[in-house]
Design a protein around this motif. Structure first.
Motif, PDB file in Angstrom:
ATOM      1  N   ALA A 173     -61.457 -98.135  63.651  1.00  0.00           N
ATOM      2  CA  ALA A 173     -61.514 -99.325  62.806  1.00  0.00           C
ATOM      3  C   ALA A 173     -60.516-100.369  63.290  1.00  0.00           C
ATOM      4  O   ALA A 173     -60.801-101.573  63.294  1.00  0.00           O
ATOM      5  CB  ALA A 173     -61.229 -98.944  61.351  1.00  0.00           C
ATOM      6  N   LEU A 174     -59.339 -99.912  63.721  1.00  0.00           N
ATOM      7  CA  LEU A 174     -58.351-100.844  64.263  1.00  0.00           C
ATOM      8  C   LEU A 174     -58.833-101.442  65.578  1.00  0.00           C
ATOM      9  O   LEU A 174     -58.671-102.645  65.822  1.00  0.00           O
ATOM     10  CB  LEU A 174     -57.018-100.123  64.466  1.00  0.00           C
ATOM     11  CG  LEU A 174     -55.926-100.942  65.156  1.00  0.00           C
ATOM     12  CD1 LEU A 174     -55.510-102.129  64.297  1.00  0.00           C
ATOM     13  CD2 LEU A 174     -54.716-100.063  65.473  1.00  0.00           C
ATOM     14  N   ILE A 175     -59.431-100.620  66.428  1.00  0.00           N
ATOM     15  CA  ILE A 175     -59.957-101.124  67.702  1.00  0.00           C
ATOM     16  C   ILE A 175     -60.994-102.219  67.448  1.00  0.00           C
ATOM     17  O   ILE A 175     -61.015-103.249  68.127  1.00  0.00           O
ATOM     18  CB  ILE A 175     -60.566 -99.979  68.528  1.00  0.00           C
ATOM     19  CG1 ILE A 175     -59.467 -99.024  69.023  1.00  0.00           C
ATOM     20  CG2 ILE A 175     -61.378-100.513  69.703  1.00  0.00           C
ATOM     21  CD1 ILE A 175     -58.491 -99.645  69.993  1.00  0.00           C
ATOM     22  N   ASP A 176     -61.848-101.999  66.469  1.00  0.00           N
ATOM     23  CA  ASP A 176     -62.851-103.011  66.135  1.00  0.00           C
ATOM     24  C   ASP A 176     -62.191-104.324  65.737  1.00  0.00           C
ATOM     25  O   ASP A 176     -62.656-105.411  66.116  1.00  0.00           O
ATOM     26  CB  ASP A 176     -63.757-102.524  65.007  1.00  0.00           C
ATOM     27  CG  ASP A 176     -64.691-101.398  65.440  1.00  0.00           C
ATOM     28  OD1 ASP A 176     -64.862-101.214  66.657  1.00  0.00           O
ATOM     29  OD2 ASP A 176     -65.227-100.711  64.553  1.00  0.00           O
ATOM     30  N   ARG A 177     -61.097-104.246  64.962  1.00  0.00           N
ATOM     31  CA  ARG A 177     -60.413-105.474  64.547  1.00  0.00           C
ATOM     32  C   ARG A 177     -59.734-106.150  65.738  1.00  0.00           C
ATOM     33  O   ARG A 177     -59.755-107.386  65.864  1.00  0.00           O
ATOM     34  CB  ARG A 177     -59.392-105.157  63.453  1.00  0.00           C
ATOM     35  CG  ARG A 177     -60.030-104.861  62.101  1.00  0.00           C
ATOM     36  CD  ARG A 177     -59.012-104.852  60.985  1.00  0.00           C
ATOM     37  NE  ARG A 177     -58.119-103.708  61.047  1.00  0.00           N
ATOM     38  CZ  ARG A 177     -58.392-102.524  60.515  1.00  0.00           C
ATOM     39  NH1 ARG A 177     -59.548-102.313  59.897  1.00  0.00           N
ATOM     40  NH2 ARG A 177     -57.526-101.535  60.587  1.00  0.00           N
ATOM     41  N   LEU A 178     -59.111-105.356  66.601  1.00  0.00           N
ATOM     42  CA  LEU A 178     -58.500-105.937  67.798  1.00  0.00           C
ATOM     43  C   LEU A 178     -59.537-106.627  68.670  1.00  0.00           C
ATOM     44  O   LEU A 178     -59.310-107.740  69.176  1.00  0.00           O
ATOM     45  CB  LEU A 178     -57.792-104.843  68.599  1.00  0.00           C
ATOM     46  CG  LEU A 178     -56.482-104.289  68.038  1.00  0.00           C
ATOM     47  CD1 LEU A 178     -56.087-103.013  68.779  1.00  0.00           C
ATOM     48  CD2 LEU A 178     -55.371-105.318  68.154  1.00  0.00           C
ATOM     49  N   ALA A 179     -60.674-105.972  68.862  1.00  0.00           N
ATOM     50  CA  ALA A 179     -61.727-106.553  69.704  1.00  0.00           C
ATOM     51  C   ALA A 179     -62.273-107.841  69.089  1.00  0.00           C
ATOM     52  O   ALA A 179     -62.506-108.832  69.796  1.00  0.00           O
ATOM     53  CB  ALA A 179     -62.845-105.543  69.913  1.00  0.00           C
ATOM     54  N   ALA A 180     -62.489-107.845  67.778  1.00  0.00           N
ATOM     55  CA  ALA A 180     -62.998-109.046  67.109  1.00  0.00           C
ATOM     56  C   ALA A 180     -61.992-110.182  67.228  1.00  0.00           C
ATOM     57  O   ALA A 180     -62.371-111.349  67.465  1.00  0.00           O
ATOM     58  CB  ALA A 180     -63.294-108.740  65.641  1.00  0.00           C
TER      59      ALA A 180
END
Length: 383
Positions: free
Chosen positions: A179-186
């Protein structure tokens, strides 16, 4: 204007890309896998299991940076009921309180530790062999080494004090690190970072370039060997079981430097309702097979989760090899690890390079340093 290329889409690569983009650089991030995350990848729902430990420490710089970027999202601290679920394996038995041999040492928190002496010797000379062995194995939570006592005292001691503080700074990101990776990527994409997945890089891109891969992959890409670093190798076991009263939250293995944690206590979203997702790791001894390591590890799980085999709903096991960051031997510090600046506009980032911190914080520090050096190089190029 010159663009900056980042190779690798894990925590270090995404952090470096964001720092570069925030300064106005054009950034291209290339990831060999179809999904981002590196060792922060998780299995898919309904059982969201990680490749290793997945907590942040709220007293560290990585956490502060994530908070400043509004990227942390929902998270929890160590739950109060979890404090009652701590267990210690010592002398082959589980106990609810730390053994007496640890208490005189952990209460003396201000002493400096030498870098040129191994941790076991340093403690043994002051408190005896039994205390030194138990305290060394307590370090298994971050060292993932079969003999943490062989490591530099200056490496082990401050990390022990930080992890086992009276006010735990550990934080669990809801939904897991994916979930954190998704936020970083976004966030990176919103800043204009061009992210390309499924792209295996075989030739080093034009500089400035930040290589945020494993050291082995980085050495192949840059075409020159890198200094070897010590890194943990463990038997890893993830299990989901039907929840039962009395299951431990955390077990620290003072006999064999193992570790077990029930991650669904702070984050129930990691498994279906009524089930517990547990990860256990045990460092493999030199030459030890996966099968033998798992047999020892399952003995630890037997004690922590009575009857778990009859409650099992999901399982996976693996060997985690060189996946636990760098470990400093006596006479060495983080400054002796592979340097971030490799010359010719090439920079390294990751959890095994020359940067300070605990676990993922090494990735963060190296990524920020690499980004700033790449930005400085780019600004000197006529354009």
């Amino acid at each position: 204007m010159e663009s900056i290329t980042v190779v690798g889409g894990g925590l270090a690569g995404l952090t470096a890309a964001i720092v570069c983009a925030e300064s106005g650089a054009r950034v291209r991030l290339l990831e060999a896998h179809r999904t981002l995350g590196g060792r922060a990848r998780t299995t898919g729902a309904p059982y969201v299991a990680h490749e290793g430990p997945h907590v942040f420490y709220s007293d560290g710089p990585f956490w502060d940076w994530l908070a400043a970027c509004d990227l942390i999202g929902a998270h929890t601290a160590v739950p109060l009921r979890g404090l009652a679920g701590f267990r210690f394996r010592h002398g082959g038995r589980l106990r609810r309180t730390p053994p007496a041999v640890l208490l005189p040492v952990l209460t003396r928190r201000s002493r400096p530790a030498p870098a040129d002496l191994d941790f076991h010797t340093w403690i043994r000379e002051r408190h005896g062999a039994a205390t030194a062995t138990a305290l060394s194995n307590l370090a298994g939570v971050f060292a993932f080494d079969a003999d943490p006592g062989r490591l530099s005292a200056a490496f082990v001691w401050p990390r022990l004090l930080r992890v086992f503080t009276a006010n735990p700074a550990a934080r669990y990101v809801t939904g897991g690190w994916s979930a954190l990776i998704d936020r970083l990527a976004a966030h990176a994409r919103a800043l204009g970072v061009r992210i390309e997945t499924g792209v295996r890089v075989s030739e080093l891109p034009a500089p400035p370039v930040i290589v945020a891969t494993s050291l082995d992959a980085a050495a192949t890409l840059i075409g020159s060997p890198l200094p070897r670093v010590e890194s943990g190798r463990t038997a890893l076991l993830d299990v989901a079981v039907r929840a039962a009263p009395g299951d431990a939250f955390v077990v620290s293995d003072l006999d064999e430097a193992g570790w077990l944690e029930r991650f669904t206590l702070p984050d129930p979203s990691l498994a279906p309702a009524g089930e517990s997702l547990i990860q256990a790791q045990l460092p493999l001894r030199p030459g030890e097979s996966k099968a033998d390591g798992l047999a020892r590890l399952e003995a630890l799980v037997d004690q922590a989760l009575p009857g778990w085999r009859t409650r099992l709903t999901w399982r996976r096991d693996a060997v985690a090899h060189r996946r636990t960051g760098a470990l400093d031997l006596p006479g060495h510090t983080w400054r002796d690890r592979p340097a971030i600046a490799r010359g010719g506009g090439v920079f390294l980032a990751g959890d095994q390079v020359a940067a300070p911190g605990l676990l993922s914080e090494v990735s963060f520090h190296s990524a920020v340093t690499a980004a700033r050096l790449a930005l400085a190089l780019r600004s000197t190029v006529p354009g």
